[in-house]
Design a protein around this motif. Structure first.
Motif, PDB file in Angstrom:
ATOM      1  N   VAL A  92      -4.271   2.292  -2.839  1.00 44.91           N
ATOM      2  CA  VAL A  92      -4.173   2.718  -1.502  1.00 44.91           C
ATOM      3  C   VAL A  92      -5.526   2.452  -0.741  1.00 44.91           C
ATOM      4  O   VAL A  92      -5.520   2.039   0.487  1.00 44.91           O
ATOM      5  CB  VAL A  92      -3.938   4.523  -1.425  1.00 44.91           C
ATOM      6  CG1 VAL A  92      -3.836   4.861  -0.002  1.00 44.91           C
ATOM      7  CG2 VAL A  92      -2.623   4.472  -2.173  1.00 44.91           C
ATOM      8  N   PRO A  93      -6.714   2.787  -1.193  1.00 47.23           N
ATOM      9  CA  PRO A  93      -8.052   2.533  -0.238  1.00 47.23           C
ATOM     10  C   PRO A  93      -8.308   1.145  -0.273  1.00 47.23           C
ATOM     11  O   PRO A  93      -8.656   0.686   0.711  1.00 47.23           O
ATOM     12  CB  PRO A  93      -9.139   3.311  -1.209  1.00 47.23           C
ATOM     13  CG  PRO A  93      -8.397   3.786  -2.548  1.00 47.23           C
ATOM     14  CD  PRO A  93      -7.340   3.707  -2.202  1.00 47.23           C
ATOM     15  N   LEU A  94      -7.899   0.498  -1.207  1.00 47.51           N
ATOM     16  CA  LEU A  94      -7.880  -1.025  -1.114  1.00 47.51           C
ATOM     17  C   LEU A  94      -7.008  -1.711  -0.275  1.00 47.51           C
ATOM     18  O   LEU A  94      -7.488  -2.690   0.547  1.00 47.51           O
ATOM     19  CB  LEU A  94      -7.788  -1.682  -2.749  1.00 47.51           C
ATOM     20  CG  LEU A  94      -8.881  -1.511  -3.708  1.00 47.51           C
ATOM     21  CD1 LEU A  94      -8.171  -1.954  -5.010  1.00 47.51           C
ATOM     22  CD2 LEU A  94      -9.993  -2.024  -3.273  1.00 47.51           C
ATOM     23  N   GLY A  95      -5.899  -1.135  -0.232  1.00 49.16           N
ATOM     24  CA  GLY A  95      -4.928  -1.702   0.528  1.00 49.16           C
ATOM     25  C   GLY A  95      -5.214  -1.443   2.303  1.00 49.16           C
ATOM     26  O   GLY A  95      -5.202  -2.274   2.928  1.00 49.16           O
ATOM     27  N   ILE A  96      -5.890  -0.334   2.410  1.00 49.64           N
ATOM     28  CA  ILE A  96      -6.218   0.040   3.806  1.00 49.64           C
ATOM     29  C   ILE A  96      -7.272  -0.897   4.388  1.00 49.64           C
ATOM     30  O   ILE A  96      -7.509  -1.413   5.458  1.00 49.64           O
ATOM     31  CB  ILE A  96      -6.637   1.592   3.924  1.00 49.64           C
ATOM     32  CG1 ILE A  96      -5.400   2.482   3.778  1.00 49.64           C
ATOM     33  CG2 ILE A  96      -7.335   1.741   5.276  1.00 49.64           C
ATOM     34  CD1 ILE A  96      -5.882   3.993   3.556  1.00 49.64           C
ATOM     35  N   LEU A  97      -8.402  -1.162   3.481  1.00 53.50           N
ATOM     36  CA  LEU A  97      -9.488  -1.847   3.738  1.00 53.50           C
ATOM     37  C   LEU A  97      -8.928  -3.257   4.030  1.00 53.50           C
ATOM     38  O   LEU A  97      -9.375  -3.957   4.854  1.00 53.50           O
ATOM     39  CB  LEU A  97     -10.358  -1.967   2.534  1.00 53.50           C
ATOM     40  CG  LEU A  97     -11.590  -3.103   2.671  1.00 53.50           C
ATOM     41  CD1 LEU A  97     -12.267  -2.720   3.895  1.00 53.50           C
ATOM     42  CD2 LEU A  97     -12.354  -3.047   1.410  1.00 53.50           C
ATOM     43  N   ASN A  98      -8.054  -3.803   3.162  1.00 50.20           N
ATOM     44  CA  ASN A  98      -7.528  -5.305   3.206  1.00 50.20           C
ATOM     45  C   ASN A  98      -6.712  -5.447   4.480  1.00 50.20           C
ATOM     46  O   ASN A  98      -7.008  -6.231   5.183  1.00 50.20           O
ATOM     47  CB  ASN A  98      -6.518  -5.431   2.084  1.00 50.20           C
ATOM     48  CG  ASN A  98      -6.096  -6.838   1.730  1.00 50.20           C
ATOM     49  OD1 ASN A  98      -6.510  -7.705   2.672  1.00 50.20           O
ATOM     50  ND2 ASN A  98      -5.281  -7.164   1.060  1.00 50.20           N
ATOM     51  N   PHE A  99      -5.830  -4.110   4.811  1.00 52.45           N
ATOM     52  CA  PHE A  99      -5.192  -4.555   6.323  1.00 52.45           C
ATOM     53  C   PHE A  99      -6.002  -4.534   7.418  1.00 52.45           C
ATOM     54  O   PHE A  99      -5.810  -5.292   8.317  1.00 52.45           O
ATOM     55  CB  PHE A  99      -4.305  -3.200   6.547  1.00 52.45           C
ATOM     56  CG  PHE A  99      -3.599  -3.269   7.657  1.00 52.45           C
ATOM     57  CD1 PHE A  99      -2.388  -3.912   7.605  1.00 52.45           C
ATOM     58  CD2 PHE A  99      -3.968  -2.735   8.750  1.00 52.45           C
ATOM     59  CE1 PHE A  99      -1.484  -3.945   8.784  1.00 52.45           C
ATOM     60  CE2 PHE A  99      -3.315  -2.555   9.869  1.00 52.45           C
ATOM     61  CZ  PHE A  99      -2.048  -3.180  10.062  1.00 52.45           C
ATOM     62  N   THR A 122       0.771  -1.058  -0.051  1.00 59.98           N
ATOM     63  CA  THR A 122       0.065  -0.021  -0.091  1.00 59.98           C
ATOM     64  C   THR A 122       1.016   1.185  -0.141  1.00 59.98           C
ATOM     65  O   THR A 122       0.542   2.176  -0.760  1.00 59.98           O
ATOM     66  CB  THR A 122      -0.960   0.024   1.004  1.00 59.98           C
ATOM     67  OG1 THR A 122      -1.814  -1.160   1.102  1.00 59.98           O
ATOM     68  CG2 THR A 122      -2.058   1.247   1.182  1.00 59.98           C
ATOM     69  N   VAL A 123       2.029   1.233   1.076  1.00 55.42           N
ATOM     70  CA  VAL A 123       2.796   2.441   1.097  1.00 55.42           C
ATOM     71  C   VAL A 123       3.484   2.645  -0.308  1.00 55.42           C
ATOM     72  O   VAL A 123       3.600   3.681  -0.820  1.00 55.42           O
ATOM     73  CB  VAL A 123       3.636   2.481   2.157  1.00 55.42           C
ATOM     74  CG1 VAL A 123       4.770   3.406   2.221  1.00 55.42           C
ATOM     75  CG2 VAL A 123       3.060   2.553   3.380  1.00 55.42           C
ATOM     76  N   LEU A 181       7.907  -6.381  -3.849  1.00 55.70           N
ATOM     77  CA  LEU A 181       8.130  -7.309  -2.554  1.00 55.70           C
ATOM     78  C   LEU A 181       6.744  -7.554  -1.873  1.00 55.70           C
ATOM     79  O   LEU A 181       6.531  -8.791  -1.296  1.00 55.70           O
ATOM     80  CB  LEU A 181       9.200  -6.627  -1.626  1.00 55.70           C
ATOM     81  CG  LEU A 181       9.582  -7.160  -0.303  1.00 55.70           C
ATOM     82  CD1 LEU A 181       9.799  -8.751  -0.420  1.00 55.70           C
ATOM     83  CD2 LEU A 181      10.592  -6.493   0.109  1.00 55.70           C
ATOM     84  N   GLY A 182       6.261  -6.657  -1.496  1.00 48.22           N
ATOM     85  CA  GLY A 182       4.978  -6.638  -0.918  1.00 48.22           C
ATOM     86  C   GLY A 182       3.836  -7.580  -1.684  1.00 48.22           C
ATOM     87  O   GLY A 182       3.280  -8.376  -0.932  1.00 48.22           O
ATOM     88  N   ALA A 183       3.798  -7.656  -3.059  1.00 47.57           N
ATOM     89  CA  ALA A 183       3.289  -8.567  -3.821  1.00 47.57           C
ATOM     90  C   ALA A 183       3.591  -9.876  -3.442  1.00 47.57           C
ATOM     91  O   ALA A 183       2.655 -10.962  -3.440  1.00 47.57           O
ATOM     92  CB  ALA A 183       3.316  -8.119  -5.127  1.00 47.57           C
ATOM     93  N   ALA A 184       4.663 -10.195  -3.632  1.00 47.99           N
ATOM     94  CA  ALA A 184       5.375 -11.355  -3.342  1.00 47.99           C
ATOM     95  C   ALA A 184       4.798 -12.212  -1.870  1.00 47.99           C
ATOM     96  O   ALA A 184       4.282 -13.318  -1.961  1.00 47.99           O
ATOM     97  CB  ALA A 184       6.947 -11.519  -3.352  1.00 47.99           C
ATOM     98  N   ILE A 185       4.854 -11.249  -1.080  1.00 50.07           N
ATOM     99  CA  ILE A 185       4.346 -11.510   0.511  1.00 50.07           C
ATOM    100  C   ILE A 185       3.030 -12.174   0.473  1.00 50.07           C
ATOM    101  O   ILE A 185       2.434 -13.111   0.720  1.00 50.07           O
ATOM    102  CB  ILE A 185       4.728 -10.575   1.337  1.00 50.07           C
ATOM    103  CG1 ILE A 185       6.146 -10.374   1.718  1.00 50.07           C
ATOM    104  CG2 ILE A 185       3.914 -10.834   2.728  1.00 50.07           C
ATOM    105  CD1 ILE A 185       6.420  -9.203   2.434  1.00 50.07           C
ATOM    106  N   MET A 186       1.950 -11.018  -0.214  1.00 52.52           N
ATOM    107  CA  MET A 186       0.723 -11.567  -0.353  1.00 52.52           C
ATOM    108  C   MET A 186       0.253 -12.583  -1.197  1.00 52.52           C
ATOM    109  O   MET A 186      -0.468 -13.360  -0.646  1.00 52.52           O
ATOM    110  CB  MET A 186      -0.004 -10.078  -0.951  1.00 52.52           C
ATOM    111  CG  MET A 186       0.136  -9.005  -0.181  1.00 52.52           C
ATOM    112  SD  MET A 186      -0.086  -7.340  -0.855  1.00 52.52           S
ATOM    113  CE  MET A 186      -2.038  -7.401  -1.164  1.00 52.52           C
ATOM    114  N   MET A 187       1.046 -12.780  -2.445  1.00 52.84           N
ATOM    115  CA  MET A 187       0.591 -13.929  -3.143  1.00 52.84           C
ATOM    116  C   MET A 187       1.192 -15.068  -2.524  1.00 52.84           C
ATOM    117  O   MET A 187       0.193 -16.363  -2.731  1.00 52.84           O
ATOM    118  CB  MET A 187       1.355 -13.736  -4.434  1.00 52.84           C
ATOM    119  CG  MET A 187       0.693 -12.507  -5.266  1.00 52.84           C
ATOM    120  SD  MET A 187       1.718 -12.126  -6.971  1.00 52.84           S
ATOM    121  CE  MET A 187       0.861 -13.436  -7.869  1.00 52.84           C
ATOM    122  N   ALA A 188       2.193 -15.292  -1.930  1.00 47.30           N
ATOM    123  CA  ALA A 188       2.917 -16.447  -1.211  1.00 47.30           C
ATOM    124  C   ALA A 188       1.814 -16.955   0.011  1.00 47.30           C
ATOM    125  O   ALA A 188       1.805 -18.113   0.153  1.00 47.30           O
ATOM    126  CB  ALA A 188       4.158 -16.266  -0.888  1.00 47.30           C
TER     127      ALA A 188
END
Length: 473
Positions: free
Chosen positions: A178-185, A93-94, A117-124
């Motif tokens: 950004v809004p999607l990431g905040i909601l997801n978190f 998100t950041v 890197l953030g995407a790799a963590i999320m997908m894995a």
């Protein structure tokens, strides 16, 4: 086992929200795999840069995911999957925000690498967490949902990116996260199960730094070999490919000697796991052909206007959205390995039909096979993911989920390069954008004939794994 089951049943009303978080964690990285492609011409103008320079906006993201996805999966097994997923969502998100406000091209590329890197963590970790929030008998349905999100994200990216750029400017293709990431978190923090702690001494000492570095360098060399050069395979590509082959050898030697290897080589003795990873790579290679070849065939072969091309291409995401969850329920009912074979047969049939389709059938002649391919791809994804993740030990879910995501990503990279090359060679033209309609149609038919052969190979692998399972029951 009783406390875990009781805890899961207590959380039953919240499982839906937990799955919503995992769905967003799969959708967002998949969307950003392809959404930036639509903005490359605009970004080249905005930064007064060459295509080779702005291409790194896509490559930086792709390389970060490809090189790190297995390692972060293993790290999740060690330090806790929920904890690391929250870190990944924050980073993604950041980094998306930094991409959207980047004043220079190279800052944008650096932010895209961080986003990767953030995407790799999320997908894995998304697939790995399924086993912690849904009962085993519902695994197929959950995998079908995540497969739907992945397919929608990858195929919807270019068209959504084009709409956002046309309406609001290029920065919005990154700021939309950004809004999607905040909601997801918030959803992940509230509804995902808290990690269970293990002995600290074991957890700190079990990460394979040498294997991680070797695998990252090997995968980076392969990804660069398949992507740089805009479709031409020159001396640099060959050198990188040879470096990747050499890297595989070094990695195998390092893992054989490691006390706690990143990827235990013994796991490849499991025929179901090995077969599933190979099949995932082959199928992703074929699915990438639909994204590479489809737009050229529709515009050059059938002579469609740009708006109509986009409308026809949206059929794939629509079919994926409609069939993913039903496909998962079918897997739960009839069994993962059996449905894997049926899904592959359906993809082979669709590819074969497309390879023989005359241009006089027009748009319906293209859409009908694509519907068959996409619907059966949804079935294959749900079945294959379920077959891999159902019977593995909990402490290996992260690394195996990372390997599954890696196999898919390698297939997409290989498909973009190899199937694109097959299409160009079969079309017998130097510049595909100016090729004659009949040449483009021939290119499509030969490309999907090759695709059908690849799927037949996958079917043979699936049948072999299924027979092995039956013999060992």
């Amino acid at each position: 086992m009783k406390p875990i089951i009781a805890k899961r049943s207590e959380r039953t009303p919240s499982v839906r929200w937990a799955l919503a978080s995992l769905s967003l964690s799969m959708l967002m990285p998949s969307l950003d795999t392809s959404i930036a492609n639509a903005g490359l011409p605009t970004l080249a103008q905005a930064f007064t840069a060459s295509f080779q320079s702005v291409q790194w906006i896509v490559l930086a993201y792709l390389l970060a995911i490809t090189t790190l996805i297995v390692s972060v999966g293993r790290l999740g097994d060690i330090m806790g999957r929920r904890r690391l997923l929250l870190v990944g969502i924050c980073l993604f998100t950041v980094a998306s925000l930094l991409c959207g406000v980047a004043p220079t091209l190279w800052l944008l590329i650096a932010a895209r690498a961080a986003q990767g890197l953030g995407a790799a963590i999320m997908m894995a970790l998304t697939v790995a967490l399924v086993g912690e929030i849904v009962p085993k008998e519902k695994t197929g349905s959950a995998m079908g949902l995540l497969g739907t999100m992945s397919a929608i994200g990858t195929t919807l990216g270019p068209s959504l990116g084009g709409l956002l750029i046309a309406g609001f400017g290029w920065r919005t293709i990154f700021l939309v996260n950004v809004p999607l990431g905040i909601l997801n978190f918030l959803l992940a923090y509230r509804y995902l199960p808290v990690d269970r702690r293990g002995p600290k001494s074991d957890r700190r000492g079990s990460f394979d730094h040498v294997g991680t570095l070797l695998l990252a360098l090997t995968l980076a060399a392969y990804a660069l070999a398949m992507t740089i050069g805009r479709g031409s395979f020159g001396p640099l590509n060959m050198a990188l490919l040879l470096a990747a082959v050499f890297g595989v050898g070094l990695f195998v030697l390092a893992e054989a000697k490691a006390a706690s290897p990143l990827i235990p080589l013994a796991m490849f003795r499991n025929p179901v796991l090995s077969a599933s990873l190979v099949m995932s790579t082959l199928v992703s290679t074929v699915m990438m052909a639909t994204l590479v070849v489809g737009p050229f065939y529709l515009s050059r072969g059938l002579g469609l206007e740009t708006a109509l091309v986009g409308l026809v291409l949206s059929v794939g995401p629509l079919v994926a959205a409609l069939t993913g969850v039903p496909a998962g329920r079918i897997v739960d009912r009839f069994g993962a390995q059996r449905m894997t074979i049926i899904g592959l047969v359906g993809i082979a049939i669709g590819s074969s039909v497309l390879s023989m389709m005359p241009t006089r059938f027009g748009i319906p002649g293209y859409i009908a096979p694509i519907v068959i391919i996409t619907a059966n791809y949804a079935l294959f994804q749900a079945a294959n993911n379920t077959a891999i993740m159902m019977d593995i030990s909990p402490d290996q879910r992260g690394v195996i989920s990372g390997m599954l995501s890696l196999s898919r990503n390698l297939g997409l990279i290989t498909g973009a390069s190899a199937m694109g090359a097959v299409f160009a060679i079969a079309s017998a033209t130097i510049d595909i954008t100016t090729a004659r309609p009949d040449a483009v149609a021939t290119g499509l038919r030969i490309t999907f004939a090759v695709a059908a052969i690849l799927i037949v190979v996958a079917i043979a692998i699936a049948i072999g794994a299924y027979r092995h399972t039956l013999r060992n029951r």
